[in-house]
Design a protein around this motif. Structure first.
Motif, PDB file in Angstrom:
ATOM      1  N   UNK A 521      39.539  42.477  24.692  1.00 19.12           N
ATOM      2  CA  UNK A 521      39.510  43.359  26.162  1.00 19.12           C
ATOM      3  C   UNK A 521      39.541  42.005  27.386  1.00 19.12           C
ATOM      4  N   UNK A 522      40.278  42.832  28.463  1.00 22.83           N
ATOM      5  CA  UNK A 522      40.934  42.733  29.432  1.00 22.83           C
ATOM      6  C   UNK A 522      39.810  42.071  30.439  1.00 22.83           C
ATOM      7  N   UNK A 523      40.260  41.196  31.246  1.00 23.56           N
ATOM      8  CA  UNK A 523      40.362  40.317  32.412  1.00 23.56           C
ATOM      9  C   UNK A 523      40.294  41.347  33.820  1.00 23.56           C
ATOM     10  N   UNK A 524      40.418  42.173  33.160  1.00 25.20           N
ATOM     11  CA  UNK A 524      40.402  43.066  34.901  1.00 25.20           C
ATOM     12  C   UNK A 524      41.571  43.150  35.966  1.00 25.20           C
ATOM     13  N   UNK A 525      41.882  43.880  36.983  1.00 25.18           N
ATOM     14  CA  UNK A 525      42.455  43.903  37.283  1.00 25.18           C
ATOM     15  C   UNK A 525      42.771  44.855  38.738  1.00 25.18           C
ATOM     16  N   UNK A 526      43.255  44.437  39.582  1.00 27.46           N
ATOM     17  CA  UNK A 526      43.477  45.592  40.508  1.00 27.46           C
ATOM     18  C   UNK A 526      43.369  47.129  39.841  1.00 27.46           C
ATOM     19  N   UNK A 527      44.467  47.595  38.396  1.00 26.04           N
ATOM     20  CA  UNK A 527      44.237  48.708  38.093  1.00 26.04           C
ATOM     21  C   UNK A 527      42.968  48.733  37.448  1.00 26.04           C
ATOM     22  N   UNK A 528      41.863  48.275  37.157  1.00 26.38           N
ATOM     23  CA  UNK A 528      41.283  48.536  36.175  1.00 26.38           C
ATOM     24  C   UNK A 528      40.527  49.654  36.725  1.00 26.38           C
ATOM     25  N   UNK A 529      40.027  50.637  36.080  1.00 28.45           N
ATOM     26  CA  UNK A 529      40.048  51.511  36.501  1.00 28.45           C
ATOM     27  C   UNK A 529      37.917  51.717  35.741  1.00 28.45           C
ATOM     28  N   UNK A 530      37.158  51.523  35.526  1.00 31.80           N
ATOM     29  CA  UNK A 530      36.408  51.671  35.403  1.00 31.80           C
ATOM     30  C   UNK A 530      35.613  50.328  35.769  1.00 31.80           C
ATOM     31  N   UNK A 531      34.149  50.221  35.537  1.00 27.43           N
ATOM     32  CA  UNK A 531      33.164  48.950  35.460  1.00 27.43           C
ATOM     33  C   UNK A 531      33.664  48.271  34.219  1.00 27.43           C
ATOM     34  N   UNK A 532      34.716  46.648  33.601  1.00 24.08           N
ATOM     35  CA  UNK A 532      34.516  46.655  32.800  1.00 24.08           C
ATOM     36  C   UNK A 532      33.300  45.839  32.383  1.00 24.08           C
ATOM     37  N   UNK A 533      33.069  44.579  33.808  1.00 22.78           N
ATOM     38  CA  UNK A 533      32.906  43.604  32.237  1.00 22.78           C
ATOM     39  C   UNK A 533      30.817  44.738  31.928  1.00 22.78           C
TER      40      UNK A 533
END
Length: 616
Positions: A521-533
């Motif tokens: 699983x990626x850490x997320x960034x400004x490109x993330x398109x949904x609530x990752x956590x």
């Protein structure tokens, strides 16, 4: 390279704003925002949290020219509040964005896999040597103007190769290999050298720790051959969250730091960015304290290959060594034999007393002077008892051994006793060096006794134990020396079952024994398109009991399909609130509404026969 004594690789200095790296500068720590880059205030506030936690560089995604231009406002906002920490622009797919970002960020990261080459599609392409050279010339013509902008604005660059986004061109010629990863980087480095541009940092990242470590080792070797000494940024990408993310990151990054490689690191966790900083700080501080340690007189085994290691050849003793999976031995000296069903050790070391409530499916190890031949139990000898080995009739024996104890007498004894499993122990400030010394000595002498590493700690927090033990085991696993691990934490601060879980987590992070579901699983960034956590939490709740599966949970397509290439299933952001599901590299269903996607993922796993209900 000295495999036994710690010292940092000498890299050239790179100037990133007011915080230079390489040379004699300390190992820098960084993180990346997961806010939308057009939201100036949100980016400033999150950057401040990262910096206040100890972050020395802050990276922001720059999807387009608008985001690159807004770095100016973010930079001004931070400086106006007294924060001088350099900003790093993260650029993919569009070199024009990198040109703009170089005006407003202190460093720009570009990805060789998509800077000029088209986005990866897994297509096999055929090139003649002349055609391939023309592709390199295309890169050179587009890259040089960017370098000139960076020269004019004193902007550093990071050439950041990701295993998950290698171009089809590189893949077609070199395959999905560490050699291809290294060449993807070297193509750009050679242009930098030709243009006399030295303000360059390099990174090679992968979610697979074996690929990541091997690729960086190969890169350093290749740079040495070509007279380069650029500093290294280290990270395990898509490491995940919680203890898995910490263990995986510490194992991969720690293995390289322990060999003196690395000038800046990022621990990529699927958590708030500022949560990454304390983990990175602990990891760096733990490794660099080895500096100026007492000298270890190790000697490299002739057959050892650092950049392409294979598992040390051993003779199996019971289920240890040979072709067997590495074992976990748990130290339970207080009589507590309660174990976790999922993380059940193969053996329990009991010391001087055999408990009554033992189980038949676990082996029990007793000190040799207390062993009475009870079935399912095995004796453990110390160095002083070594000459008594021949008096014991046990089919499997354990011998605690230090590096300095492995003298000619001990070697002669081991040649007569192939039934002995060595348990390596060390109190040296650089225990990795002594453990390597034992393994190399065994190889040089042709001794094939299995080798288990006894890692001893006195930690009060589980996170500290995870970071330190994973960092200590990383290089031993990647060198091919690990037939087992005995992880012991003195005191009662951390439950013994948690210690066992950490040992299994280390073996899984090193890809040598699987005991649970792995989440990429990626850490997320400004490109993330949904609530990752929250999504990771939901997927884990539904699948954590599925032993052996790999599930990729990716915020966007930059590394998604590529980094998930060896995952069984993938969950990838496809658009705002939309998800695509993958079975290995194949996209099975596109643009699923986010609120339905987790259930659809479970349906996909069930449809392929990989799901079973959790036992109650």
């Amino acid at each position: 390279m000295d495999y036994f004594n710690y010292s940092r690789r000498q890299a050239n200095e790179v100037f990133v704003g007011a915080t230079p790296m390489g040379g004699a500068y300390p190992i820098r720590i960084q993180s990346m925002t997961n806010t939308v880059t057009m939201d100036t205030e949100a980016c400033i506030e999150q950057a401040k949290r990262i910096i206040d936690a100890g972050g020395e560089y802050v990276r922001l995604t720059t999807q387009g020219v608008r985001e690159a231009e807004n770095l100016k406002n973010i930079n001004i906002g931070l400086r106006s509040q007294g924060y001088q920490t350099p900003l790093v622009a993260d650029v993919h797919f569009n070199p024009n964005v990198a040109d703009v970002a170089a005006l407003y960020a202190e460093k720009v990261r570009i990805n060789p896999g998509n800077y000029v080459d088209a986005a990866r599609t897994f297509k096999k392409l055929e090139y003649t040597d002349e055609e391939y050279a023309q592709e390199i010339e295309k890169i050179r013509k587009r890259f040089i103007p960017f370098l000139n902008i960076c020269k004019e604005n004193h902007t550093a660059i990071r050439i950041g190769v990701n295993h998950g986004s290698l171009s089809d061109r590189i893949m077609s010629r070199y395959g999905d290999t560490p050699e291809g990863i290294v060449e993807s980087c070297m193509e750009f480095l050679r242009i930098c050298v030709a243009e006399n541009f030295r303000n360059v940092v390099i990174s090679i990242k992968a979610s697979n720790t074996v690929v990541m470590v091997k690729s960086v080792r190969l890169l350093v070797e290749q740079m040495d051959k070509e007279g380069m000494s650029f500093p290294l940024h280290l990270g395990v990408t898509e490491a995940g969250d919680g203890e898995d993310g910490r263990i995986k990151s510490a194992l991969g990054i720690g293995a390289l730091l322990a060999d003196g490689l690395g000038d800046t690191i990022r621990v990529s966790l699927s958590e708030a960015p500022e949560a990454e900083i304390p983990v990175a700080r602990k990891l760096v501080d733990y490794i660099v304290q080895r500096e100026n340690h007492p000298y270890i007189p190790g000697a490299e085994a002739p057959e050892f290959n650092y950049t392409n290691p294979s598992r040390r050849v051993t003779q199996a003793v019971g289920n240890i060594g040979g072709d067997n999976l590495p074992v976990v031995i748990s130290a339970r000296l207080d009589g507590n034999l309660e174990v976790s069903e999922q993380f059940e050790p193969d053996y329990i070391y009991c010391g001087q007393k055999l408990p009554e409530n033992r189980r038949e499916d676990i082996g029990y190890i007793l000190d040799a002077n207390c062993w009475d031949g009870t079935p399912g139990t095995y004796p453990a000898f110390n160095f002083q008892q070594m000459m008594e080995l021949h008096l014991c009739s046990a089919p499997m024996k354990f011998l605690f051994m230090t590096y300095m104890g492995l003298n000619e007498e001990a070697q002669a004894c081991l040649k007569l006793h192939p039934e002995v499993v060595l348990i390596a122990q060390s109190n040296h400030p650089n225990r990795l060096g002594e453990f390597r010394g034992i393994a190399h000595q065994l190889m040089t002498q042709g001794l094939r006794n299995p080798l288990v590493f006894f890692q001893f700690y006195q930690e009060k927090q589980a996170e500290d134990l995870q970071i330190k033990s994973a960092a200590d085991m990383g290089a031993l696993i990647f060198d091919g020396f690990c037939d087992g691990i005995l992880l012991f934490n003195h005191g009662n601060a951390i439950p013994e079952q948690k210690v066992d879980e950490t040992a299994f987590g280390i073996l899984q992070a090193g890809r040598i024994r699987t005991s649970k579901t792995e989440y990429i699983s990626c850490p997320g960034c400004g490109r993330t398109l949904y609530n990752l956590e929250s999504t990771i939490a939901r997927i884990k709740a539904a699948t954590a009991h599925l032993k052996g599966l790999k599930i990729g949970i990716m915020g966007c397509i930059v590394n998604g399909p590529g980094e998930m290439a060896d995952a069984d299933y993938g969950y990838v952001g496809a658009g705002r609130g939309k998800i695509s599901l993958y079975k290995k590299k194949e996209c099975i269903e596109k643009n699923i509404p986010e609120e339905q996607a987790v259930e659809k993922l479970i349906e996909l796993i069930k449809a392929n026969g990989d799901y079973h209900e959790q036992e109650v």
